[in-house]
Design an enzyme around this catalytic site. Structure first.
Site, PDB file in Angstrom:
ATOM      1  N   SER A  12       0.453  -1.134  -0.279  1.00 33.39           N
ATOM      2  CA  SER A  12       0.187   0.195  -0.361  1.00 33.39           C
ATOM      3  C   SER A  12       0.402   1.152  -0.310  1.00 33.39           C
ATOM      4  O   SER A  12       0.583   2.433  -0.249  1.00 33.39           O
ATOM      5  CB  SER A  12      -1.057  -0.147   1.301  1.00 33.39           C
ATOM      6  OG  SER A  12      -2.325  -0.849   1.225  1.00 33.39           O
ATOM      7  N   ASP A  56      -9.253  -6.289  13.496  1.00 30.70           N
ATOM      8  CA  ASP A  56      -9.666  -6.251  14.803  1.00 30.70           C
ATOM      9  C   ASP A  56      -8.480  -7.505  15.495  1.00 30.70           C
ATOM     10  O   ASP A  56      -7.098  -7.424  15.964  1.00 30.70           O
ATOM     11  CB  ASP A  56     -10.468  -6.946  15.305  1.00 30.70           C
ATOM     12  CG  ASP A  56     -11.776  -5.954  15.110  1.00 30.70           C
ATOM     13  OD1 ASP A  56     -11.556  -4.871  15.250  1.00 30.70           O
ATOM     14  OD2 ASP A  56     -12.947  -6.625  14.576  1.00 30.70           O
ATOM     15  N   HIS A  71     -14.135   0.831  15.153  1.00 34.08           N
ATOM     16  CA  HIS A  71     -14.289  -0.351  15.930  1.00 34.08           C
ATOM     17  C   HIS A  71     -14.338  -0.574  17.246  1.00 34.08           C
ATOM     18  O   HIS A  71     -12.787  -0.347  17.916  1.00 34.08           O
ATOM     19  CB  HIS A  71     -14.526  -1.368  14.363  1.00 34.08           C
ATOM     20  CG  HIS A  71     -15.436  -2.952  15.030  1.00 34.08           C
ATOM     21  ND1 HIS A  71     -16.469  -2.460  15.579  1.00 34.08           N
ATOM     22  CD2 HIS A  71     -14.165  -4.143  15.453  1.00 34.08           C
ATOM     23  CE1 HIS A  71     -16.323  -4.103  16.241  1.00 34.08           C
ATOM     24  NE2 HIS A  71     -15.817  -4.253  15.785  1.00 34.08           N
TER      25      HIS A  71
END
Length: 342
Positions: free
Chosen positions: A54, A84, A109
């Site tokens: 990336s 997560d 989250h």
């Protein structure tokens, strides 16, 4: 009591003025937050591990890209945008050693904080900004001058400015254009996991497969079973999404409506709700999180076996053939579908 909805007037981007924010990871949510914040005039750096594919992608988008640890050192607000099960390792290795008093940790989250795979120092703010949509929608809506409804939460607030920071970030990514609702890390995590398991992913896919199997086992053509139990589901979900369950019922035939209200509750009955409550209990007690973390640590053998079994289900072969007759349906390459995260 209905939740208060915050809009643009309740948020001030000045809260991020003169500060540097780091986005750790450049996957679905990471790239969307980074691009939207950059377009909103916020100074953004991207933190990635060495060798990440990336890196070139982020550089081409005009970002300064540095190693994860360096990004944490440079930033006032650090957005942890990795999966997560990867957060704990990244936190221990690169984030925690470089946290200083006054910095802010941000998540989209609550899993890592709520289930304590991450235990932040008491002298930093810990907040959540969670758009209720995938990253590409967050980005697209922003570029169109709109936004995606967004949740915010505050877990630690030593600066007394944590909520303002969360609202500023939400504004920077376009969330306040649509509306921002306050929640808690606990509520967001537990409701999110419950929805995924019992309705949106687990419940829906199991219901579709069971319906398909019932028709095929009764001697009906697989193609008919596919159309009636999977293909037309999108029509119903789209109607619900646009107008609620009552609005969906307004748009379908009287025969379909009667089948809905008279037969539906016999299929999804009290026994299903009882098992839903058991699933919720496993989430609330941390049992699900412990099992998932253990599964990940042990190489995801059961996880991979179950996914492979699902890929071999008869509905997949039938569906692939029928979708080939529908040029309006976007084709997805499952082998390349894993989102980049670092």
């Amino acid at each position: 009591m209905a939740a208060k909805i915050h809009t643009d007037k309740d948020a001030d981007l000045k809260q991020l003025k003169g500060k540097t924010v780091a986005v750790i990871g450049f996957g679905s949510q990471g790239h969307a937050h980074a691009l939207n914040l950059k377009d909103s005039g916020v100074k953004v750096v991207i933190g990635l591990y060495r060798g990440s594919k990336s890196r070139d992608v982020a550089k081409k988008k005009g970002f300064k890209v540095v190693d994860t640890a360096e990004a944490v050192k440079l930033a006032d607000v650090i957005f942890v945008a990795v999966p997560d099960t990867k957060i704990a390792a990244v936190y221990r290795k690169d984030i925690l050693p470089n946290l200083k008093k006054g910095k802010t940790l941000l998540f989209s989250h609550g899993f890592a904080i709520h289930f304590k795979t991450v235990k932040p120092p008491k002298d930093i703010d810990v907040i959540m900004v969670a758009p209720k949509g995938p990253g590409h929608i967050v980005r697209r809506q922003f570029t169109e001058g709109k936004g995606v409804p967004t949740l915010i939460a505050v877990y630690q607030n030593p600066s007394k400015l944590a909520k303002k920071t969360a609202l500023a970030w939400a504004k920077g990514i376009g969330g306040t254009r649509a509306g921002v609702i306050e929640t808690t890390f606990k509520e967001e995590t537990e409701t999110d996991l419950f929805g995924e398991q019992t309705v949106l992913c687990g419940g829906a896919s199991a219901l579709v497969q069971a319906g398909y199997e019932t028709l095929v086992e009764a001697g009906y053509q697989p193609e008919m079973a596919y159309f009636e139990c999977l293909h037309e589901l999108k029509l119903i979900v789209d109607l619900m999404n646009e107008a609620g369950i009552a609005g969906m019922r307004f748009s379908i035939s009287d025969t379909a409506k009667w089948g809905d209200v008279a037969v539906g509750p016999k299929i999804i009955d009290a026994s299903v709700k009882k098992r839903m409550k058991a699933a919720l209990k496993d989430i609330q007690t941390g049992k699900f999180a412990r099992q998932w973390i253990s599964e990940d640590k042990n190489g995801r053998k059961k996880y991979n076996a179950l996914l492979k079994k699902g890929e071999k289900h008869g509905i997949e072969k039938t569906g692939a053939r029928l979708r080939g007759l529908m040029p309006w349906i976007g084709k997805r390459n499952l082998k390349g579908a894993q989102a980049s995260y670092a």
